[in-house]
Structure formats: structure tokens, C-alpha cells
Design a protein around this motif. Structure first.
Motif, PDB file in Angstrom:
ATOM      1  N   ARG A   1     -59.358  21.072  12.589  1.00 22.37           N
ATOM      2  CA  ARG A   1     -60.196  19.868  12.665  1.00 22.37           C
ATOM      3  C   ARG A   1     -61.305  20.045  13.697  1.00 22.37           C
ATOM      4  O   ARG A   1     -62.452  19.640  13.465  1.00 22.37           O
ATOM      5  N   ASP A   2     -60.974  20.637  14.834  1.00 24.42           N
ATOM      6  CA  ASP A   2     -61.986  20.889  15.863  1.00 24.42           C
ATOM      7  C   ASP A   2     -63.084  21.810  15.334  1.00 24.42           C
ATOM      8  O   ASP A   2     -64.275  21.599  15.604  1.00 24.42           O
ATOM      9  N   LEU A   3     -62.678  22.838  14.569  1.00 21.49           N
ATOM     10  CA  LEU A   3     -63.663  23.753  14.004  1.00 21.49           C
ATOM     11  C   LEU A   3     -64.577  23.029  13.023  1.00 21.49           C
ATOM     12  O   LEU A   3     -65.789  23.266  12.989  1.00 21.49           O
ATOM     13  N   THR A   4     -63.993  22.147  12.211  1.00 15.79           N
ATOM     14  CA  THR A   4     -64.786  21.373  11.257  1.00 15.79           C
ATOM     15  C   THR A   4     -65.808  20.515  11.980  1.00 15.79           C
ATOM     16  O   THR A   4     -66.984  20.460  11.598  1.00 15.79           O
TER      17      THR A   4
ATOM     18  N   ASP B   1     -68.554  22.664  13.393  1.00 14.98           N
ATOM     19  CA  ASP B   1     -69.453  23.122  12.332  1.00 14.98           C
ATOM     20  C   ASP B   1     -70.446  22.028  11.946  1.00 14.98           C
ATOM     21  O   ASP B   1     -71.631  22.298  11.700  1.00 14.98           O
ATOM     22  N   LEU B   2     -69.950  20.773  11.884  1.00 13.64           N
ATOM     23  CA  LEU B   2     -70.835  19.672  11.533  1.00 13.64           C
ATOM     24  C   LEU B   2     -71.877  19.434  12.627  1.00 13.64           C
ATOM     25  O   LEU B   2     -73.042  19.160  12.340  1.00 13.64           O
TER      26      LEU B   2
ATOM     27  N   TYR C   1     -53.604   9.033   0.838  1.00  9.21           N
ATOM     28  CA  TYR C   1     -52.766   9.098  -0.362  1.00  9.21           C
ATOM     29  C   TYR C   1     -52.693  10.491  -0.975  1.00  9.21           C
ATOM     30  O   TYR C   1     -51.790  10.769  -1.758  1.00  9.21           O
ATOM     31  N   LEU C   2     -53.626  11.360  -0.630  1.00 10.01           N
ATOM     32  CA  LEU C   2     -53.658  12.715  -1.178  1.00 10.01           C
ATOM     33  C   LEU C   2     -53.918  13.684  -0.041  1.00 10.01           C
ATOM     34  O   LEU C   2     -54.783  13.434   0.808  1.00 10.01           O
ATOM     35  N   GLU C   3     -53.157  14.774  -0.005  1.00  5.89           N
ATOM     36  CA  GLU C   3     -53.364  15.763   1.057  1.00  5.89           C
ATOM     37  C   GLU C   3     -54.775  16.326   0.939  1.00  5.89           C
ATOM     38  O   GLU C   3     -55.125  16.967  -0.049  1.00  5.89           O
ATOM     39  N   THR C   4     -55.573  16.074   1.957  1.00  4.27           N
ATOM     40  CA  THR C   4     -56.998  16.388   1.927  1.00  4.27           C
ATOM     41  C   THR C   4     -57.307  17.496   2.916  1.00  4.27           C
ATOM     42  O   THR C   4     -56.941  17.418   4.083  1.00  4.27           O
ATOM     43  N   SER C   5     -57.989  18.519   2.447  1.00  8.44           N
ATOM     44  CA  SER C   5     -58.261  19.698   3.260  1.00  8.44           C
ATOM     45  C   SER C   5     -59.229  19.389   4.400  1.00  8.44           C
ATOM     46  O   SER C   5     -60.136  18.553   4.275  1.00  8.44           O
ATOM     47  N   VAL C   6     -59.034  20.094   5.523  1.00  8.06           N
ATOM     48  CA  VAL C   6     -59.932  19.943   6.668  1.00  8.06           C
ATOM     49  C   VAL C   6     -61.341  20.411   6.322  1.00  8.06           C
ATOM     50  O   VAL C   6     -62.312  20.042   7.006  1.00  8.06           O
ATOM     51  N   PHE C   7     -61.488  21.222   5.276  1.00 12.93           N
ATOM     52  CA  PHE C   7     -62.798  21.747   4.915  1.00 12.93           C
ATOM     53  C   PHE C   7     -63.553  20.825   3.956  1.00 12.93           C
ATOM     54  O   PHE C   7     -64.702  21.110   3.604  1.00 12.93           O
ATOM     55  N   THR C   8     -62.915  19.732   3.532  1.00 16.87           N
ATOM     56  CA  THR C   8     -63.558  18.822   2.590  1.00 16.87           C
ATOM     57  C   THR C   8     -64.843  18.240   3.156  1.00 16.87           C
ATOM     58  O   THR C   8     -65.861  18.133   2.455  1.00 16.87           O
ATOM     59  N   ILE C   9     -64.820  17.875   4.431  1.00 16.17           N
ATOM     60  CA  ILE C   9     -66.009  17.272   5.045  1.00 16.17           C
ATOM     61  C   ILE C   9     -67.173  18.259   5.046  1.00 16.17           C
ATOM     62  O   ILE C   9     -68.319  17.896   4.745  1.00 16.17           O
ATOM     63  N   ASN C  10     -66.883  19.523   5.376  1.00 17.95           N
ATOM     64  CA  ASN C  10     -67.946  20.535   5.378  1.00 17.95           C
ATOM     65  C   ASN C  10     -68.577  20.662   3.999  1.00 17.95           C
ATOM     66  O   ASN C  10     -69.801  20.744   3.863  1.00 17.95           O
ATOM     67  N   VAL C  11     -67.737  20.690   2.970  1.00 16.29           N
ATOM     68  CA  VAL C  11     -68.240  20.826   1.601  1.00 16.29           C
ATOM     69  C   VAL C  11     -69.077  19.608   1.222  1.00 16.29           C
ATOM     70  O   VAL C  11     -70.160  19.736   0.629  1.00 16.29           O
TER      71      VAL C  11
END
Length: 603
Positions: free
Chosen positions: A188-191, A194-195, A244-254
Motif C-alpha cells: 500500500r505504501d508503494l502504491t 507511485d501515485l 465485498y471483493l478482494e481488491t488488489s493494491v495495484f488497482t488504484i495505479n491502473v
């Protein structure tokens, strides 16, 4: 010099997009206010968007590793999550076995003993589990581990890591926190970093390019504003979806990457076309023509991009599913904002839209581009030498795509983290200095094949023999099973009868033994996901009938198993995914172009 004329082939004024363009000019304030209010209402959710993001979600549905996770949760009650604490003397003078060292360890973890979410704390010398003693101390006895079991899922436990890092401090010993919660928090810190990097570099660069292209500050800033109006509700949707759904830490970057790309791209298309029409028509009619032409292009482009992203739904893993949904939302909102807010804003700017950057008004109402000579030259080269141009383009594309041949997909794990991250540093320390411990073992679920309970004396005896056989595999450091927690000389018959009447004994063995199955953890020296780790996993999966003398059915899980199963799953699904996306995109383009050849050329 290239000139464009907009007097001919005008679209039908009765088309829906034309009428919407005219309406956007007339009702511009209402169109601008509504999306702005929606974005403002979504802002509170942005503060929680990272709270439940996960480094997991890469278990393919129905895979062997997923079955192991399900059995561990349902039959062994392994709902708890573990924090691992690594203690060491920064001066190197204290041994972990010394009284002062042990006292400081206990003083550090003392605040957690009254925490209602903490189920158990195991430290060297105090744990009631004798099998854990050799696992909690380093080979040179200068470091020790503490295991803190919490009644939380990984995402909730990860949110507690900043608080734990402030709480678990010691003025004598160094304290490091590791395990999956810490790994997730580091991702999460890396995400976030990156942002921030994108904000510091990408946005100013994009603004500078838009200034050159559009030639005005206000109009250059419009694409970034409209992009923000699409991104804010999308990130709010991610915050809700992650519950409700397991969401990847990379979703925000995408989401941010695609949101910026489509927002700026669609703005360039729409603004350029509007300027051409504005040179010869009044604003309402110019906007109507713009949306009836460029607007249709934007819709088709958005559909093609969304189809490609939704193809990830066929992959069959939560991380890809969440990314596909979030990215498709930002594309949909990008198209919606480009066809509503952007036309209204352009209408509000009035004559300031006529300020030209790379585009100028030529004689006779035509449009002249400053770099029109480049288009003229390129078209002449293509017309005279189509085959060499095609061959050269294909060669260049193949050259740029060559690195894909060496691409090795891996799920986010401890070894994927940069070595600068705290969780990675602790993982490397444990791997180097604790020969009997690992933070990521190969986890086996063992089920008897004879139809008798796993707690049957014969099955327990076979289990002991099986663990001994596993221990002989090259690269295996240690094997932990129910037998690791029992005194020497404790026979299978005594264990089978004892767990029926002794509640304390039953509680000790429950995480590793039930009536239906047993859990065996194989600690290996190799890093998770490495070739050596995969070789050991393959040996266990293919040779377990021989190793257990046919007594058991064995399922293997853990980080290495997840990596192997994911790669195999992607290899199987990729042709279907590519085929589906290609077919759907071709259909959309065929409907738009009313041609068969052009979609084939495009895909």
C-alpha cells in the motif's frame, strides 16, 4: 501545410449526438454543476480507498492452492492472522537467550497482551508450545522471533501496522515487523508513493504538452479537470468494492493510469474537432457537429478499451476481476464526462477556445497545422512505399514487444517487495539466520484414503512416516506437523485416544489435526516462488503417493503453490481471453465502420 474543410459531409442535424451537443451548450451550467456535486460527495470515500486493499486475491478459483486455503479456514479454524516480530541487539553484544534480552522482548509485547484482538503471543522461552522453541531463535542465538496471533483478516491486520510500529518500540533492542499484514501495508505504501510520483511528474508534463497543443492555460487545464471528475467517483467505487471483493493494491495505479490516458486522449479529439467546426459555425451547431462525429469516435474507442479490460474477468482471480471492474468504470465515466462536462465547459469558455496552439485558422476558413508538413511527408512515403513501410512498422512493433518473451508473471509476495521495504528486510533476515523457520512455508492438507478418521492410530502412524519422508527431500529444512507439538515417545495410539478425553491435548493439536485431515508445513531454505522452491513443490505434488506409501491424498498450498497455480491458470486462460476480446472488439468496430476489412486490420 494540411487543410481541413468542414463544409461538406455534415452529419444529420436530427442525430442524437448532434442534439445533445446543442443541448450541452444551452444547459451548460446544469451539466457542469451535477458532476461536480457528485465528485464532492465522493471525496469522503477517498480517505478510505486504501484501507482494505490487499496484496492477495491471486488464488485462481478451484486451484489446488485455493482448496488448501478453504480447508484451512473451514476445518482447522485458521481464521487468525499472524504478525511476526524480529528482535535483535543493535550492538550485537546480547544473546537472545540472556535474561535481559528476554525481559526486553516481554516488555515490548506486554501492551498487546490486553488487546482484545490478540489471540496468543508466542515468544522464545515463554511459549507453552515446545515445538515452537527451535523455530523462534536464530542459528547464532542473537535474534529471536515473536508470533502475535490476531483475530483479524489480513486486510484489517495490515491497517494496524502503522500503530504497531509506533507501539512496539524498545530502547535496547531493534524491533522489526513482518508477515503478510506488514507485506500488504508495504505494498500500500508503494502504491501511494507511485501515485505521488505520478502527481509530481506526470501531471505537470501532461499540462505542459497540453499548453503547447492548445495554446491556452484554461483550455489546457480542461482535460485534467474532466479526468479528475471521472477519477474521483471511480476511486470511491473502489473503496466500496474493496469491502465485498478482494481488491488488489495495484488497482488504484491502473485506474489512475488509464483515467489520465483516456481523459487526455478524448479531450484532444473533441477539442481539436470543435475548433475546426468553430471556425465555420456558431458554437451550438459546431458542438453538435463535433459530438456527432468526434463524439461517436470517443464512444467506440471507449467501448473497445472497456472490452479489453473486461476480458480480465475471464482470468478467474479476484485481483484481476477487481482491476477489470474499476478500470472499466473509469473508462465509462471518462467517456461520459468527455461527452457532457467537456462540451459544456468549452461552451462556457466562449471565444477563448479559439486561441490556437499547434492549430491555426487558414485562408478560406480551413485549419492549418504547424506541423502539417510532417503529415504530408508521411502520407507521401506511405503512398509510394506501402510494403516497406508496413514491414518496417511490424518489425518495430515486434522489437518493442520482445521483452514480453522474458516476462514471468508472479503474484505480489514478500520477495516481490523492493529490498528497501521493512517487511522484505525482515523476511530476508529470517531466511538467512533462521534455518528452521520461514515466514512462507509450503502448506499441505493431508487426507486419509482408507476411509477411516485421520485421528485413527494407523493414520497417525502413517502421517509420522510421511513427515519423515518429506524431511528427506533435498532443500527441505524442517517439517512441522501435529507430531512436532508432542513429547518424544508419544505414541499414535495414545494420541488417538488422548484427544478424545483430554481437552488441553485436543486444543494443542487442533490447528494441525482434525477427524478429516491433517496439516503439514514444509519449511524450505529457498525463497518462495524461486525455481528451487517450485522444484520442491513439484516433488511433493507428484511424489506424495510414493512418499506416503499410498496412504494419503495431499493438497499443497502456500505462496509458492499460489505462484505455480496462477502461472498455469493464466497459461490455460490466456488464449480464451485474447480470443474473446479480439472477437468482441472486431464486432464493435465492424458495426461502427460497417466494414469487415477494417476491423480485421485493427485487431
Amino acid at each position: 501545410m494540411v487543410q481541413h474543410s468542414t463544409h461538406d459531409n455534415l452529419p444529420d442535424a436530427s442525430s442524437r449526438l448532434y442534439r445533445w451537443g446543442v443541448a450541452a451548450c444551452r444547459h451548460r451550467l446544469a451539466i457542469l454543476i451535477l458532476p461536480t456535486l457528485i465528485a464532492l460527495a465522493c471525496l469522503p470515500l477517498l480517505a478510505t480507498v486504501e484501507d482494505r486493499l490487499s496484496s492477495g486475491g491471486w488464488l485462481p478459483f478451484g486451484s489446488e492452492a485455493a482448496q488448501v486455503d478453504r480447508v484451512l479456514d473451514e476445518q482447522f479454524g485458521r481464521h487468525a492472522t499472524a504478525h511476526y516480530l524480529l528482535f535483535s541487539d543493535p550492538n550485537g553484544s546480547l544473546l537472545a537467550t540472556e535474561t535481559l534480552f528476554r525481559r526486553e522482548v516481554e516488555r515490548t509485547v506486554a501492551p498487546l497482551r490486553n488487546d482484545p484482538s490478540v489471540l496468543a503471543i508466542h515468544t522464545w522461552g515463554t511459549t507453552t508450545n515446545p515445538a515452537l522453541h527451535p523455530l523462534l531463535i536464530s542459528d547464532d542465538e542473537r535474534q529471536s522471533l515473536a508470533i502475535v496471533m490476531v483475530d483479524q483478516d489480513v486486510k484489517t491486520a495490515a491497517a494496524e501496522i502503522p500503530r504497531l510500529r509506533e507501539l512496539l518500540t524498545n530502547d535496547v533492542l531493534d524491533v522489526q515487523i513482518g508477515g503478510w499484514p506488514a507485506t500488504t501495508e508495504d505494498f500500500r505504501d508503494l502504491t501511494s508513493s507511485d501515485l505521488r510520483r505520478a502527481e509530481l511528474f506526470s501531471v505537470p508534463i501532461a499540462l505542459a504538452v497540453l499548453l503547447v497543443v492548445f495554446g491556452g492555460v484554461l483550455i489546457a487545464g480542461l482535460p485534467l479537470v474532466t479526468t479528475a471528475l471521472a477519477l474521483i467517483p471511480t476511486l470511491a467505487a473502489v473503496a466500496i468494492m474493496s469491502r465485498y471483493l478482494e481488491t488488489s493494491v495495484f488497482t488504484i495505479n491502473v485506474v489512475v493510469m488509464i483515467g489520465l490516458a483516456v481523459g487526455i486522449d478524448y479531450a484532444l479529439i473533441l477539442v481539436s474537432r470543435y475548433r475546426e467546426e468553430l471556425a465555420n459555425h456558431e458554437p451550438p451547431h459546431a458542438m453538435g457537429v463535433t459530438l456527432a462525429t468526434a463524439g461517436r469516435t470517443i464512444i467506440v474507442s471507449g467501448m473497445a478499451v472497456a472490452i479489453g479490460l473486461l476480458g480480465l474477468l475471464t482470468v478467474g482471480v479476484d485481483a484481476a476481476t477487481s482491476t477489470a471492474i474499476a478500470a472499466s468504470i473509469v473508462v465509462f465515466l471518462g467517456v461520459l464526462v468527455s461527452l457532457s462536462v467537456l462540451p459544456a465547459a468549452l461552451s462556457l469558455l466562449g471565444n477563448r477556445v479559439r486561441i490556437h496552439g499547434l492549430v491555426r485558422l487558414g485562408k478560406g476558413g480551413g485549419i492549418t497545422h504547424r506541423f502539417g508538413w510532417f503529415a504530408t511527408t508521411a502520407r507521401a512515403v506511405l503512398d509510394r512505399n506501402p510494403v516497406p513501410a508496413l514491414a518496417g512498422s511490424c518489425a518495430m512493433l515486434l522489437l518493442l514487444a520482445a521483452p514480453v518473451l522474458d516476462m514471468r508473471p508472479e503474484p505480489p509476495g514478500m520477495t516481490v517487495l523492493p529490498q528497501s521495504q521493512p517487511a522484505r528486510q525482515m523476511f530476508d533476515s529470517v531466511r538467512a539466520d533462521f534455518s528452521t523457520s520461514t515466514l512462507s512455508p509450503i502448506t499441505l492438507v493431508v487426507e486419509p484414503r482408507n476411509g477411516r478418521p485421520m485421528t485413527n492410530a494407523r493414520n497417525l502412524n502413517d502421517l509420522e512416516a510421511f513427515t519423515e519422508a518429506l524431511d528427506e527431500i533435498e532443500g527441505v529444512e524442517s517439517v512441522v506437523s501435529v507430531w512436532s507439538f508432542l513429547p518424544s515417545g508419544f505414541g499414535s495410539g495414545f494420541l488417538a485416544g488422548g484427544i478424545q478425553v483430554d481437552e488441553e491435548l485436543a486444543a494443542v493439536v487442533q490447528p494441525y489435526l482434525t477427524a478429516n485431515a491433517a496439516v503439514v508445513e514444509v519449511n524450505i531454505r529457498a525463497a518462495p516462488g524461486s525455481e528451487a522452491a517450485k522444484a520442491i513443490l513439484d516433488t511433493i505434488r507428484t511424489e506424495h503417493p510414493r512418499l506416503s506409501d499410498g496412504a494419503f491424498t495431499v493438497l499443497a498450498g502456500g505462496e509458492t503453490a499460489t505462484s505455480v497455480d496462477l502461472i498455469g491458470h493464466l497459461t490455460d486462460r490466456l488464449p480464451w481471453t485474447l480470443g474473446l476480446v479480439t472477437l468482441a472488439t472486431a464486432v464493435v468496430l465492424a458495426v461502427h465502420f460497417r466494414s469487415v476489412l477494417l476491423p480485421v486490420k485493427a485487431v
